[in-house]
Scaffold this active site. Structure first.
Site, mmCIF file in Angstrom:
data_model
loop_
_atom_site.group_PDB
_atom_site.id
_atom_site.type_symbol
_atom_site.label_atom_id
_atom_site.label_comp_id
_atom_site.label_asym_id
_atom_site.label_seq_id
_atom_site.Cartn_x
_atom_site.Cartn_y
_atom_site.Cartn_z
ATOM 1 N N ASN A 7 -5.441 -11.193 -8.088
ATOM 2 C CA ASN A 7 -6.432 -11.210 -7.005
ATOM 3 C C ASN A 7 -7.757 -10.818 -7.647
ATOM 4 O OD1 ASN A 7 -8.003 -10.816 -4.763
ATOM 5 N ND2 ASN A 7 -6.594 -9.390 -3.745
ATOM 6 N N ARG A 87 -4.427 -15.194 -5.302
ATOM 7 C CA ARG A 87 -4.914 -15.064 -3.933
ATOM 8 C C ARG A 87 -6.289 -15.726 -3.851
ATOM 9 N NH1 ARG A 87 -5.923 -9.701 -0.240
ATOM 10 N NH2 ARG A 87 -6.546 -10.888 1.575
ATOM 11 N N HIS A 176 -6.314 -13.194 6.032
ATOM 12 C CA HIS A 176 -5.125 -12.322 5.958
ATOM 13 C C HIS A 176 -3.853 -13.076 6.319
ATOM 14 C CE1 HIS A 176 -8.035 -8.838 7.072
ATOM 15 N NE2 HIS A 176 -7.804 -8.777 5.768
ATOM 16 N N GLY A 206 -7.397 -2.824 8.086
ATOM 17 C CA GLY A 206 -7.676 -2.181 6.793
ATOM 18 C C GLY A 206 -9.182 -2.069 6.643
ATOM 19 N N ASN A 207 -9.683 -2.181 5.411
ATOM 20 C CA ASN A 207 -11.141 -2.247 5.256
ATOM 21 C C ASN A 207 -11.665 -3.490 5.963
ATOM 22 O OD1 ASN A 207 -11.859 0.057 3.771
ATOM 23 N ND2 ASN A 207 -10.904 -0.842 1.956
ATOM 24 N N ARG A 237 -18.258 -4.168 8.046
ATOM 25 C CA ARG A 237 -18.600 -5.437 8.718
ATOM 26 C C ARG A 237 -18.698 -5.229 10.222
ATOM 27 N NH1 ARG A 237 -13.804 -8.637 6.184
ATOM 28 N NH2 ARG A 237 -14.118 -7.994 4.029
ATOM 29 N N ASP A 279 -14.851 4.509 5.630
ATOM 30 C CA ASP A 279 -13.431 4.810 5.451
ATOM 31 C C ASP A 279 -12.884 5.446 6.724
ATOM 32 O OD1 ASP A 279 -11.124 6.585 4.549
ATOM 33 O OD2 ASP A 279 -11.580 5.490 2.709
ATOM 34 N N CYS A 280 -11.893 4.814 7.314
ATOM 35 C CA CYS A 280 -11.411 5.263 8.624
ATOM 36 C C CYS A 280 -10.898 6.706 8.571
ATOM 37 C CB CYS A 280 -10.318 4.322 9.106
ATOM 38 S SG CYS A 280 -9.771 4.664 10.762
ATOM 39 N N ARG A 281 -10.262 7.057 7.459
ATOM 40 C CA ARG A 281 -9.726 8.427 7.354
ATOM 41 C C ARG A 281 -10.870 9.445 7.420
ATOM 42 N NH1 ARG A 281 -5.764 8.800 2.490
ATOM 43 N NH2 ARG A 281 -7.265 7.184 2.024
ATOM 44 N N GLY A 326 -3.923 -0.517 5.755
ATOM 45 C CA GLY A 326 -4.264 0.900 5.571
ATOM 46 C C GLY A 326 -4.413 1.687 6.865
ATOM 47 N N ASN A 330 -1.307 3.847 8.802
ATOM 48 C CA ASN A 330 -1.496 5.298 8.635
ATOM 49 C C ASN A 330 -2.163 6.024 9.783
ATOM 50 O OD1 ASN A 330 -0.513 5.630 5.840
ATOM 51 N ND2 ASN A 330 -2.141 4.168 5.408
ATOM 52 N N GLU A 380 1.302 -8.399 0.698
ATOM 53 C CA GLU A 380 0.710 -9.716 0.445
ATOM 54 C C GLU A 380 1.101 -10.229 -0.942
ATOM 55 O OE1 GLU A 380 -3.016 -7.825 1.820
ATOM 56 O OE2 GLU A 380 -3.525 -9.820 2.549
HETATM 57 P P1 ADP Z 1 -8.116 -3.356 2.221
HETATM 58 O O1 ADP Z 1 -8.535 -4.143 3.427
HETATM 59 O O2 ADP Z 1 -9.240 -3.089 1.261
HETATM 60 O O3 ADP Z 1 -6.827 -3.833 1.567
HETATM 61 P P2 ADP Z 1 -6.496 -1.130 3.136
HETATM 62 O O4 ADP Z 1 -5.500 -1.963 3.839
HETATM 63 O O5 ADP Z 1 -6.065 -0.368 1.924
HETATM 64 O O6 ADP Z 1 -7.807 -1.901 2.796
HETATM 65 O O7 ADP Z 1 -7.053 -0.089 4.205
HETATM 66 C C1 ADP Z 1 -8.051 0.858 3.879
HETATM 67 C C2 ADP Z 1 -8.362 1.652 5.143
HETATM 68 O O8 ADP Z 1 -7.191 2.386 5.526
HETATM 69 C C3 ADP Z 1 -9.485 2.660 4.948
HETATM 70 O O9 ADP Z 1 -10.366 2.625 6.060
HETATM 71 C C4 ADP Z 1 -8.721 3.970 4.941
HETATM 72 O O10 ADP Z 1 -9.494 5.035 5.409
HETATM 73 C C5 ADP Z 1 -7.614 3.667 5.913
HETATM 74 N N1 ADP Z 1 -6.567 4.691 5.813
HETATM 75 C C6 ADP Z 1 -5.751 4.955 4.766
HETATM 76 N N2 ADP Z 1 -4.993 6.054 5.026
HETATM 77 C C7 ADP Z 1 -5.355 6.493 6.269
HETATM 78 C C8 ADP Z 1 -4.957 7.574 7.104
HETATM 79 N N3 ADP Z 1 -4.031 8.426 6.715
HETATM 80 N N4 ADP Z 1 -5.533 7.675 8.321
HETATM 81 C C9 ADP Z 1 -6.484 6.807 8.722
HETATM 82 N N5 ADP Z 1 -6.912 5.773 7.974
HETATM 83 C C10 ADP Z 1 -6.360 5.610 6.768
#
Ligand code: ADP
Length: 395
Positions: A7, A87, A176, A206-207, A237, A279-281, A326, A330, A380
């Protein structure tokens, strides 16, 4: 059969080496800062983590260094990869399936940079690199858009002049696709029902985030569009906007197309609303005391909630909702926010199951929930490896 999955991004190269006899990942990792200073490669090979500091002028240097590592560790002496799966973000109007790469296919991927200027050129460069490093080894392109080719025209048509859409290829393509297909198939397995006889809403968050309605094994609608900008708010975005916002911002802020694209792709979404992070976390960590972080999170949750309602309507019912990627895998907070507002569809969230962290697919709804809700980790890379195997096994 050993399949290398690649990728390629503009300055990165992700890799996975998959042994298809057991569908097992032998090695995965990423080369970062390709073409920049302070480059490095990090990997996990048979459970062992490693890292190499290396300035890499281009993808070829990166892939050569990755292969050196693989040969020193996990590749049996004399063994080579049997096929490479790439990819590719955008398959445009013509690629409804994965393709063995020929000069014509590669040219079309390059021409599709028109739709995906950030993603297709690096993918094409990754393909050329792999062709140089593995002469004679079959290469397969797996498109993020392909699974969505089954959408009906009324789901992919934009309300613009028809001729203009025809001329420029403007329509919903969706992304996706490999993830949506993999996760929907796994959901059907978890339900114990045939994939081609159920209605599943997949929330890949995810992101980048997209939501797909999968009806009898086929994508019938998806939230991303011509580009990955449409749909729910994402890390940076914007997601959906009134198109009138665009002309207003261009005029008032004197932005040209490049400026507008940077605003929508890099400065918006969770980052733009919260001012805290993409970053969602980190947004979740801040939202207890930061009003804009709370707002950003709620805008995302509300967007997901609306798509679930819309796609239940689009399919005239739904047999399961599934969260992946992500955030989907999570964020118990996001899942609870959404599921607590789906009681009208029969969702009963199991609050304890929702909090459990697990790497395997599972239900987070109660056994008596009329509508099951699941969390399923996406894969994926395995899907891309399966596609590469499917198209080359008899080559
Ligand atoms: P990508 O689209 O780049 O593949 P991912 O699927 O890895 O991204 O998702 C990344 C996102 O997942 C980020 O916003 C990250 O903060 C979020 N994330 C990962 N772990 C957690 C968590 N424990 N709680 C909330 N969000 C999370």
């Amino acid at each position: 059969m050993l399949i290398l999955v690649l990728n390629a991004g503009s300055s990165s190269l992700k890799f996975n080496l998959v042994d298809m006899s057991e569908e097992k990942t032998l090695a995965d990792g990423i080369a970062e800062r390709i073409g920049l200073s302070e480059g490095f490669i990090r990997w996990t090979i048979q459970g062992e983590k490693g890292r190499l500091e290396l300035d890499m002028a281009n993808h070829k240097v990166a892939l050569s260094a990755i292969m050196d590592q693989l040969r020193d560790t996990v590749l049996p002496p004399g063994a080579e990869v049997d096929a490479v799966g790439h990819r590719v973000a955008h398959g445009g109007p013509n690629f409804g399936d994965s393709e063995v790469i020929t000069p014509a296919v590669l040219k079309e991927i390059e021409d599709l940079a028109f739709y995906a200027p950030l993603h297709n050129p690096p993918a094409a460069s990754g393909i050329r690199t792999a062709q140089e490093i593995f002469p004679g080894v079959p290469q397969v392109a797996v498109f993020d858009t392909a699974f969505h080719h089954s959408m009906p025209d009324y789901a992919y048509t934009y309300g613009l002049p028809y001729e203009l859409c025809q001329k420029l290829g403007l329509r919903r393509y969706g992304f996706h696709g490999t993830s949506h297909k993999y996760v929907a198939e796994k959901t059907a397995e978890l339900l114990g029902r045939p994939f081609d006889a159920c209605k599943i809403i997949v929330c890949h968050l995810g992101n980048g985030s997209s939501i797909t309605a999968v009806h009898n094994g086929r994508s019938v609608d998806t939230s991303m569009g011509l580009t990955p900008l449409e749909g729910v708010v994402m890390g940076t975005r914007s997601g959906n906007l009134d198109p009138g916002v665009l002309t207003t911002v261009m005029e008032q802020e004197q932005l040209d197309a490049a400026g507008l694209s940077a605003l929508l792709n890099k400065k918006s979404g969770l980052l733009g609303i919260s001012g805290v992070s993409s970053d969602c976390r980190e947004v979740e960590e801040a939202m207890g005391k930061n009003r804009r972080a709370r707002l950003a999170h709620e805008v995302l949750c509300y967007g997901v909630l609306k798509y679930v309602g819309a796609y239940a309507a689009a399919m005239n019912g739904v047999d399961a909702i599934v969260f992946t990627a992500g955030i989907g895998e999570n964020s118990a907070d996001l899942r609870a926010w959404v599921c607590d507002r789906l009681t009208y569809l029969g969702v009963k969230l199991d609050a304890e199951a929702n909090k459990v962290r697990s790497k395997s697919g599972r239900f987070i709804s109660t056994p008596d929930s009329r509508l099951p809700v699941a969390v399923i980790p996406t894969n994926e890379e395995l899907m891309i490896a399966r596609e590469a195997q499917r198209l080359t096994a008899n080559a």
